[in-house]
Design a protein around this motif. Structure first.
Motif, PDB file in Angstrom:
ATOM      1  N   TRP A  77      60.447  -9.184   9.307  1.00 18.35           N
ATOM      2  CA  TRP A  77      59.950  -9.974   8.177  1.00 18.35           C
ATOM      3  C   TRP A  77      59.269 -11.272   8.593  1.00 18.35           C
ATOM      4  O   TRP A  77      58.346 -11.733   7.930  1.00 18.35           O
ATOM      5  N   ASP A  78      59.700 -11.877   9.709  1.00 22.98           N
ATOM      6  CA  ASP A  78      59.177 -13.173  10.096  1.00 22.98           C
ATOM      7  C   ASP A  78      58.176 -13.112  11.251  1.00 22.98           C
ATOM      8  O   ASP A  78      57.801 -14.147  11.802  1.00 22.98           O
ATOM      9  N   ASP A  79      57.715 -11.910  11.610  1.00 23.71           N
ATOM     10  CA  ASP A  79      56.709 -11.809  12.673  1.00 23.71           C
ATOM     11  C   ASP A  79      55.398 -12.439  12.210  1.00 23.71           C
ATOM     12  O   ASP A  79      54.929 -12.157  11.101  1.00 23.71           O
ATOM     13  N   PRO A  80      54.787 -13.272  13.035  1.00 22.84           N
ATOM     14  CA  PRO A  80      53.569 -13.969  12.603  1.00 22.84           C
ATOM     15  C   PRO A  80      52.386 -13.052  12.341  1.00 22.84           C
ATOM     16  O   PRO A  80      51.470 -13.415  11.596  1.00 22.84           O
ATOM     17  N   ASP A  81      52.378 -11.861  12.943  1.00 22.61           N
ATOM     18  CA  ASP A  81      51.251 -10.945  12.739  1.00 22.61           C
ATOM     19  C   ASP A  81      51.558  -9.862  11.709  1.00 22.61           C
ATOM     20  O   ASP A  81      50.879  -8.837  11.665  1.00 22.61           O
ATOM     21  N   PHE A  82      52.571 -10.100  10.865  1.00 22.17           N
ATOM     22  CA  PHE A  82      52.906  -9.135   9.813  1.00 22.17           C
ATOM     23  C   PHE A  82      51.648  -8.842   8.992  1.00 22.17           C
ATOM     24  O   PHE A  82      50.984  -9.759   8.513  1.00 22.17           O
ATOM     25  N   PRO A  83      51.281  -7.573   8.829  1.00 19.66           N
ATOM     26  CA  PRO A  83      49.983  -7.256   8.199  1.00 19.66           C
ATOM     27  C   PRO A  83      49.971  -7.476   6.690  1.00 19.66           C
ATOM     28  O   PRO A  83      50.986  -7.327   6.007  1.00 19.66           O
ATOM     29  N   GLU A  84      48.803  -7.812   6.181  1.00 22.62           N
ATOM     30  CA  GLU A  84      48.588  -7.843   4.737  1.00 22.62           C
ATOM     31  C   GLU A  84      48.415  -6.407   4.243  1.00 22.62           C
ATOM     32  O   GLU A  84      47.851  -5.567   4.950  1.00 22.62           O
ATOM     33  N   PRO A  85      48.892  -6.086   3.050  1.00 17.26           N
ATOM     34  CA  PRO A  85      48.773  -4.703   2.565  1.00 17.26           C
ATOM     35  C   PRO A  85      47.335  -4.352   2.190  1.00 17.26           C
ATOM     36  O   PRO A  85      46.586  -5.208   1.715  1.00 17.26           O
ATOM     37  N   PRO A  86      46.927  -3.089   2.389  1.00 19.13           N
ATOM     38  CA  PRO A  86      45.604  -2.650   1.925  1.00 19.13           C
ATOM     39  C   PRO A  86      45.453  -2.784   0.417  1.00 19.13           C
ATOM     40  O   PRO A  86      44.352  -2.928  -0.090  1.00 19.13           O
ATOM     41  N   HIS A  87      46.581  -2.706  -0.300  1.00 19.77           N
ATOM     42  CA  HIS A  87      46.597  -2.938  -1.742  1.00 19.77           C
ATOM     43  C   HIS A  87      47.867  -3.703  -2.064  1.00 19.77           C
ATOM     44  O   HIS A  87      48.911  -3.481  -1.452  1.00 19.77           O
ATOM     45  N   GLU A  88      47.789  -4.604  -3.025  1.00 19.62           N
ATOM     46  CA  GLU A  88      48.906  -5.507  -3.305  1.00 19.62           C
ATOM     47  C   GLU A  88      50.183  -4.782  -3.723  1.00 19.62           C
ATOM     48  O   GLU A  88      51.282  -5.339  -3.605  1.00 19.62           O
ATOM     49  N   SER A  89      50.074  -3.551  -4.192  1.00 15.46           N
ATOM     50  CA  SER A  89      51.253  -2.823  -4.637  1.00 15.46           C
ATOM     51  C   SER A  89      51.986  -2.110  -3.488  1.00 15.46           C
ATOM     52  O   SER A  89      53.074  -1.588  -3.684  1.00 15.46           O
ATOM     53  N   TYR A  90      51.385  -2.095  -2.297  1.00 19.31           N
ATOM     54  CA  TYR A  90      51.980  -1.332  -1.205  1.00 19.31           C
ATOM     55  C   TYR A  90      53.216  -2.004  -0.619  1.00 19.31           C
ATOM     56  O   TYR A  90      54.208  -1.346  -0.329  1.00 19.31           O
ATOM     57  N   TRP A  91      53.133  -3.293  -0.378  1.00 17.23           N
ATOM     58  CA  TRP A  91      54.311  -4.036   0.067  1.00 17.23           C
ATOM     59  C   TRP A  91      54.148  -5.492  -0.323  1.00 17.23           C
ATOM     60  O   TRP A  91      53.049  -5.939  -0.654  1.00 17.23           O
ATOM     61  N   PRO A  92      55.241  -6.273  -0.312  1.00 20.79           N
ATOM     62  CA  PRO A  92      55.209  -7.625  -0.885  1.00 20.79           C
ATOM     63  C   PRO A  92      54.279  -8.585  -0.151  1.00 20.79           C
ATOM     64  O   PRO A  92      53.950  -8.412   1.030  1.00 20.79           O
ATOM     65  N   SER A  93      53.914  -9.624  -0.872  1.00 18.34           N
ATOM     66  CA  SER A  93      53.059 -10.666  -0.316  1.00 18.34           C
ATOM     67  C   SER A  93      53.806 -11.477   0.741  1.00 18.34           C
ATOM     68  O   SER A  93      55.039 -11.441   0.837  1.00 18.34           O
ATOM     69  N   LEU A 112      58.583 -14.128   3.112  1.00 14.67           N
ATOM     70  CA  LEU A 112      59.201 -15.248   3.813  1.00 14.67           C
ATOM     71  C   LEU A 112      60.321 -15.889   2.991  1.00 14.67           C
ATOM     72  O   LEU A 112      61.254 -16.469   3.541  1.00 14.67           O
ATOM     73  N   ARG A 113      60.232 -15.761   1.677  1.00 11.17           N
ATOM     74  CA  ARG A 113      61.262 -16.329   0.809  1.00 11.17           C
ATOM     75  C   ARG A 113      62.502 -15.445   0.728  1.00 11.17           C
ATOM     76  O   ARG A 113      63.624 -15.935   0.608  1.00 11.17           O
ATOM     77  N   THR A 114      62.315 -14.138   0.808  1.00  5.08           N
ATOM     78  CA  THR A 114      63.419 -13.204   0.550  1.00  5.08           C
ATOM     79  C   THR A 114      63.856 -12.382   1.760  1.00  5.08           C
ATOM     80  O   THR A 114      64.843 -11.654   1.677  1.00  5.08           O
ATOM     81  N   ARG A 115      63.092 -12.454   2.872  1.00  3.60           N
ATOM     82  CA  ARG A 115      63.328 -11.612   4.046  1.00  3.60           C
ATOM     83  C   ARG A 115      63.192 -10.125   3.697  1.00  3.60           C
ATOM     84  O   ARG A 115      63.892  -9.274   4.245  1.00  3.60           O
ATOM     85  N   ARG A 128      62.818  -5.226   7.913  1.00  2.00           N
ATOM     86  CA  ARG A 128      62.110  -4.538   9.005  1.00  2.00           C
ATOM     87  C   ARG A 128      61.139  -3.556   8.363  1.00  2.00           C
ATOM     88  O   ARG A 128      61.390  -3.044   7.264  1.00  2.00           O
ATOM     89  N   PHE A 129      60.058  -3.253   9.094  1.00  2.15           N
ATOM     90  CA  PHE A 129      58.938  -2.593   8.415  1.00  2.15           C
ATOM     91  C   PHE A 129      58.093  -1.826   9.423  1.00  2.15           C
ATOM     92  O   PHE A 129      57.922  -2.250  10.571  1.00  2.15           O
ATOM     93  N   ALA A 130      57.558  -0.692   8.977  1.00  3.54           N
ATOM     94  CA  ALA A 130      56.563   0.052   9.752  1.00  3.54           C
ATOM     95  C   ALA A 130      55.649   0.760   8.764  1.00  3.54           C
ATOM     96  O   ALA A 130      56.076   1.146   7.669  1.00  3.54           O
ATOM     97  N   TYR A 131      54.362   0.920   9.153  1.00  2.00           N
ATOM     98  CA  TYR A 131      53.494   1.700   8.271  1.00  2.00           C
ATOM     99  C   TYR A 131      52.503   2.521   9.084  1.00  2.00           C
ATOM    100  O   TYR A 131      52.183   2.206  10.236  1.00  2.00           O
ATOM    101  N   TRP A 132      52.056   3.598   8.443  1.00  2.00           N
ATOM    102  CA  TRP A 132      51.100   4.533   9.027  1.00  2.00           C
ATOM    103  C   TRP A 132      49.915   4.643   8.082  1.00  2.00           C
ATOM    104  O   TRP A 132      50.069   4.775   6.867  1.00  2.00           O
ATOM    105  N   GLN A 133      48.706   4.625   8.623  1.00  2.00           N
ATOM    106  CA  GLN A 133      47.516   4.826   7.815  1.00  2.00           C
ATOM    107  C   GLN A 133      47.368   6.304   7.464  1.00  2.00           C
ATOM    108  O   GLN A 133      47.956   7.171   8.132  1.00  2.00           O
ATOM    109  N   PRO A 134      46.572   6.618   6.440  1.00  2.00           N
ATOM    110  CA  PRO A 134      46.405   8.021   6.060  1.00  2.00           C
ATOM    111  C   PRO A 134      45.881   8.874   7.206  1.00  2.00           C
ATOM    112  O   PRO A 134      44.977   8.470   7.945  1.00  2.00           O
ATOM    113  N   ALA A 135      46.471  10.058   7.353  1.00  2.00           N
ATOM    114  CA  ALA A 135      45.980  11.011   8.346  1.00  2.00           C
ATOM    115  C   ALA A 135      44.616  11.530   7.913  1.00  2.00           C
ATOM    116  O   ALA A 135      44.272  11.524   6.728  1.00  2.00           O
ATOM    117  N   ALA A 136      43.846  12.001   8.877  1.00  2.00           N
ATOM    118  CA  ALA A 136      42.477  12.435   8.600  1.00  2.00           C
ATOM    119  C   ALA A 136      42.358  13.946   8.393  1.00  2.00           C
ATOM    120  O   ALA A 136      41.255  14.470   8.304  1.00  2.00           O
TER     121      ALA A 136
END
Length: 208
Positions: free
Chosen positions: A128-144, A149-152, A156-164
């Motif tokens: 949650w506190d990693d400085p390079d934590f990615p912004e979501p491709p869409h706001e509904s995918y994961w929290p801002s 930073l307020r709620t932790r 822990r988090f991982a994501y995969w982009q759509p397969a081709a």
């Protein structure tokens, strides 16, 4: 005392995820017919799903023993995301909270490895506190960032982009939460790990 409430192992996650990978995603995103109708029964039978409700967001029991929830704002269709809880640990008393944190740290890499065994290496993984934590491709995918930073959360988090290899493949997110009481001594806490498949942006779902 700690209680894990799903009974699902990392291997169960891998099995469930392997089945999800093979779904007809345009059909999933279109959503189920009206609950209780013959067409609804046929819809669920396509993948051997057993419906658990006929209103609200549809939940089904899968052939591998998992439970999928189809997020649709309670309207059945179109579906915007599909999720399943793969690990759910609860403390009996506040005295158990430190054990929850330790157990969460032990569980995360095992479930992450299981998911990566099916999907390959994630696009990004971290805390949650990693400085390079990615912004979501869409706001509904994961929290801002501010919420995280307020709620932790996600803790822990991982994501995969759509397969081709097919149309409308989802963004896949594995995330872990640690409930707020876990960090104190006033109430028993807990931790959960979710797997969520999100409908990709720009697919006609009404998202920008």
């Amino acid at each position: 005392m700690l209680t894990e409430k799903t009974g699902r192992t990392p291997q169960d996650l891998a099995t469930e995820l392997a089945a999800l990978v093979g779904l007809d995603w345009p059909w999933v995103w279109a959503g189920p017919p009206q609950g209780g109708s013959p067409a609804f029964g046929e819809w669920c039978a396509r993948y051997g799903w057993q419906p658990q409700n006929v209103e609200g967001n549809l939940a089904v029991r899968t052939g591998t023993g998992g439970r999928l929830r189809f997020g649709s704002g309670g309207n059945w269709n179109p579906v915007t995301d599909v999720d399943t809880v793969v690990w759910d640990l609860a403390a009996a008393t506040a005295a158990d909270n430190e054990q929850v944190i330790s157990a969460a740290a032990d569980a995360w890499p095992r479930y992450l490895d299981a998911a990566a065994g099916v999907l390959g290496a994630p696009r990004w993984t971290g805390a949650w506190d990693d400085p390079d934590f990615p912004e979501p491709p869409h706001e509904s995918y994961w929290p801002s960032r501010d919420f995280r930073l307020r709620t932790r959360r996600p803790y822990r988090f991982a994501y995969w982009q759509p397969a081709a290899d097919g149309p409308e493949r989802p963004y896949v997110v594995l995330d872990q939460s640690v409930s707020f009481p876990t960090w104190g001594e006033a109430a028993p806490g807990g931790s959960m790990i979710w797997l969520t498949a999100f409908r990709p942006v720009g697919d006609g779902s009404g998202r920008p």
